[in-house]
Design a protein around this motif. Structure first.
Motif: not given
Ligand SMILES: [Zn+2]
Length: 308
Positions: A101-103, A114, A117-118
Motif C-alpha cells: 500500500c502506498g497510501c 482504510y 485503494t491499493c
Molecule cells: Zn493504499
C-alpha cells in the motif's frame, strides 16, 4: 509443565511499569491456564521502540516475580524475532493474503477505515510504503470464553498493516506469528483488544494455509478498568504502577473485579501476607463463568492514589 495441551500467555509491552489493568490480565490468564493444568508463558511485545521505556521489561518481570507469578519456558522478546516475521510475511505474500500500500493516512482521512485503494495494485508512480492484510468481506465471529458469541463485519475493520510504513512490524502480525509459534491455545486479555481478534484470527487462518497448519487459539476478553473519568487505565492516563509491597491487597482487588470468590484459604493467605499462595489458591478456584463483561470504573485507583 503438564500434558493438558492448554497454553496461555501474558504479553505486556514494555512501555512503562505494570499497573492494575495489566495485573488483571496477568492474574486472569495465569489462573485460567493453571486451573486447566496448562502452561503460562510471558512474552514481551517490544516492537515499538519509540514507545518503550528503558528498563521497563526487567521491571515488569521482577514485579511479576514479586507477586508470586511463575511462568513456563523462557520469556520471548519480539524484538529478536525479525527473521521469523519476515518469513511469515513472505508466506502471506506468496498466498496472496497481503499487498503493498502506498497510501498515507491523509490519503484516506475521509474514511473511517482504510478503503482498499491499493488492493488491485499500486497506481502508476506510487511506491509501496507498507504491507496490508487483505480482509475478505464476510462475517467473522468466534465464541468468546467470557463474552459469548461475537461477530464483526470485515468492512468495519478494513485492510490493516502487517508491516508499518515506519518499517516496524505491526502488532497484528507479530502477535499471531508468536501465538502460533508457541502453540498458544487460549488468549486471555483485555476487551480493548476485542476488534484485534477477528483480524488476528484471519491472519492465523491464512498462515495455516501457507505455513504450518496450527489450530487457532480460543479468545477470552476481560473487563477493562477505567479511571474515574472513564478512561482506560494505561500509561497514557497515568495509571499508578503496582508495588510488590501491596501485592496482597492488589491481587485481592483484582480478584473481586474478575467476579471471583474468596475461599477460606484465599483469606488465610491474604491475612498472612502471601500473595504467591493467593495466586496458587486462585488457580484452584478460578471460575470463568464469573468473569463480568463490560468495563469497571475505579474510584481512587486510577492515578497517584493508594488502595484503601
Ligand atoms: Zn493504499
Amino acid at each position: 509443565m503438564s500434558g493438558s495441551g492448554h497454553v496461555g500467555r501474558f504479553a505486556p509491552s514494555p512501555t512503562g511499569r505494570l499497573h492494575v489493568g495489566s495485573l488483571l490480565a496477568a492474574v486472569a490468564s495465569f489462573c485460567d491456564a493453571r486451573h486447566h493444568s496448562g502452561e503460562w508463558l510471558v512474552r514481551m511485545e517490544d516492537l515499538d521502540p519509540p514507545r518503550e521505556v528503558a528498563g521497563a521489561a526487567d521491571d515488569i518481570l521482577r514485579t511479576l516475580e514479586g507477586f508470586g507469578f511463575e511462568w513456563d519456558r523462557d520469556v520471548w522478546f519480539q524484538s529478536t524475532r525479525d527473521e521469523v516475521y519476515r518469513a511469515a510475511l513472505a508466506d502471506l505474500t506468496s498466498g496472496g493474503f497481503c499487498y503493498p500500500c502506498g497510501c498515507s493516512r491523509k490519503d484516506w482521512s475521509e474514511h473511517a477505515v482504510y478503503p482498499g485503494t491499493c488492493r488491485d495494485g499500486l497506481a502508476a508512480g506510487v511506491e509501496g510504503r507498507m504491507q496490508r492484510f487483505r480482509l475478505e468481506e464476510e462475517a467473522m465471529g468466534w465464541h468468546d470464553e467470557f463474552l459469548g458469541e461475537q461477530s464483526f463485519q470485515a468492512g468495519t475493520l478494513g485492510d490493516f498493516p502487517l508491516l508499518r510504513a515506519d518499517g516496524y512490524w505491526a502488532y497484528q502480525l507479530a502477535v499471531v506469528v508468536d501465538d502460533r509459534s508457541q502453540e498458544v491455545t487460549h488468549v486471555i486479555r483485555g476487551a480493548d483488544l476485542l476488534d484485534s481478534t477477528p483480524r488476528q484470527m484471519r491472519v492465523w487462518e491464512a498462515l495455516s494455509k501457507v505455513a504450518d497448519p496450527i489450530p487457532c487459539a480460543r479468545y477470552g476478553h476481560l473487563p477493562i478498568l477505567t479511571n474515574a473519568a472513564g478512561q482506560k487505565l494505561s500509561k497514557q492516563t497515568l495509571a499508578r504502577p503496582v508495588e510488590v509491597a501491596e501485592a496482597c491487597v492488589l491481587v485481592d482487588a483484582v480478584w473481586g473485579w474478575l467476579g471471583q470468590d474468596q475461599s477460606e484459604a484465599w483469606m488465610a493467605s491474604m491475612a498472612s501476607g502471601d500473595s504467591r499462595a493467593m495466586l496458587t489458591e486462585g488457580c484452584r478456584i478460578w471460575n470463568r463463568n464469573r468473569v463480568p463483561a463490560g468495563s469497571i470504573q475505579l474510584q481512587g485507583w486510577g492515578q497517584d492514589e493508594r488502595p484503601a
